[in-house]
Scaffold this active site. Structure first.
Site, short mmCIF file in Angstrom:
data_model
loop_
_atom_site.label_atom_id
_atom_site.label_comp_id
_atom_site.label_asym_id
_atom_site.label_seq_id
_atom_site.Cartn_x
_atom_site.Cartn_y
_atom_site.Cartn_z
N HIS A 100 0.62 -1.79 0.29
CA HIS A 100 0.26 0.50 0.15
C HIS A 100 0.97 1.08 0.65
O HIS A 100 0.12 2.21 -0.86
CB HIS A 100 -0.75 0.11 1.12
CG HIS A 100 -1.58 1.48 1.14
ND1 HIS A 100 -2.94 1.63 0.72
CD2 HIS A 100 -1.29 2.27 1.83
CE1 HIS A 100 -2.84 2.80 1.54
NE2 HIS A 100 -2.06 2.88 2.20
N GLU A 101 1.87 1.45 0.76
CA GLU A 101 2.65 2.17 0.99
C GLU A 101 3.69 2.27 -0.15
O GLU A 101 3.67 3.93 -0.46
CB GLU A 101 3.94 2.58 2.09
CG GLU A 101 3.35 2.03 3.72
CD GLU A 101 2.27 2.83 4.27
OE1 GLU A 101 2.01 4.37 2.88
OE2 GLU A 101 1.05 3.02 4.67
N HIS A 135 1.40 4.42 -2.57
CA HIS A 135 1.49 6.00 -2.94
C HIS A 135 2.35 6.32 -3.52
O HIS A 135 3.19 8.21 -3.88
CB HIS A 135 1.39 6.47 -1.24
CG HIS A 135 0.47 6.38 -0.64
ND1 HIS A 135 -0.29 7.45 -0.89
CD2 HIS A 135 0.22 5.51 0.78
CE1 HIS A 135 -1.17 6.59 0.12
NE2 HIS A 135 -1.65 6.10 1.18
N HIS A 177 3.17 8.74 -7.01
CA HIS A 177 3.77 10.36 -6.82
C HIS A 177 4.36 10.24 -7.91
O HIS A 177 5.08 11.70 -8.46
CB HIS A 177 5.05 10.32 -5.17
CG HIS A 177 5.66 11.78 -4.73
ND1 HIS A 177 7.13 11.04 -4.65
CD2 HIS A 177 5.37 12.64 -5.12
CE1 HIS A 177 7.35 12.47 -4.87
NE2 HIS A 177 6.71 13.47 -4.93
ZN LIG Z 1 -2.78 4.85 2.50
#
Ligand SMILES: [Zn+2]
Length: 233
Positions: A102-103, A106, A110
């Protein structure tokens, strides 16, 4: 003289928000703890999964670091660092791999210039400023007995709205990161299909805490509007 009551009937909206957040948080904790006991068959830890996913996505400039604390995992776009907590970094559970992925979602947002992430980032200072000045403005507006009070109340509502907006724009960012994570985990061979299903439960529970946070912020805004209307009557 008008004395505002901060434990009036509208306070029930705040309490409903608190309860919603508590339920979502309890659900998140129980789901995470359940699947943090299920080891992934690949044996890959959160850190290894993150490094593999970033590498496969062609991202070479994001560092994966360890951070202490419980569920403190996050991606920091300012210095391109992905920080994984105790329960994620060293663990080879399906929950740990899911959170790590999940990270990475991100970090990929980006890298690819995903618009809601950029909007959310630019809202941070405004939302912080808004939430710090909203209550002082509202309280002065409620206490003051002059024609300035309506203006102060409206400014307070506007300031609080930025904090609410931030919570709302967080939702697509979080759902999108989890969507990316599940797709990658399924395709990359890091997790098997049944493990991806378990991971989906963890990430859905995590997403619900953001939904609860946004709902609670909207309820607080509604309460402020009700207090302001009552004052203006
Ligand atoms: Zn998150």
């Amino acid at each position: 003289m008008y004395y505002p009551m901060f434990f009036d009937t509208t306070y029930i909206l705040v309490l409903i928000g608190v309860i919603i957040c508590m339920i979502a948080s309890a659900k998140m904790n129980s789901t995470f703890s359940r699947y943090s006991r299920v080891r992934s068959r690949s044996g890959m830890t959160g850190r290894e999964a993150a490094e593999r996913i970033l590498f496969q996505a062609g991202i070479r400039d994001v560092r994966v670091e360890h951070i202490s604390g419980n569920l403190t995992d996050h991606y920091d776009p300012r210095n391109k660092t992905l920080r994984l907590s105790d329960a994620t970094y060293h663990s080879d559970s399906v929950a740990a791999v899911g959170v790590a992925a999940h990270e990475c979602g991100h970090a990929i947002q980006h890298e690819t210039g995903y618009i809601p992430l950029a909007v959310r980032g630019s809202l941070v200072p405004i939302a912080n400023f808004g939430s710090s000045i909203a209550w002082p403005l509202i309280i002065i507006g409620l206490i003051m007995n002059s024609n300035m009070s309506a203006l102060l109340l409206n400014l307070g509502i506007l300031a609080f709205s930025f904090a609410v907006l931030f919570q709302i724009i967080t939702l697509p960012v979080e759902f999108n990161a989890s969507g990316r994570a599940l797709k990658i985990l399924g395709n990359s061979g890091i997790l098997y299909e049944d493990e991806v299903r378990d991971t989906r439960k963890v990430l859905t529970a995590a997403a619900l805490t953001y939904v609860a946070g946004a709902a609670s912020a909207i309820l607080q805004l509604l309460r402020i509007v009700l207090l302001a209307n009552r004052r203006n009557d």
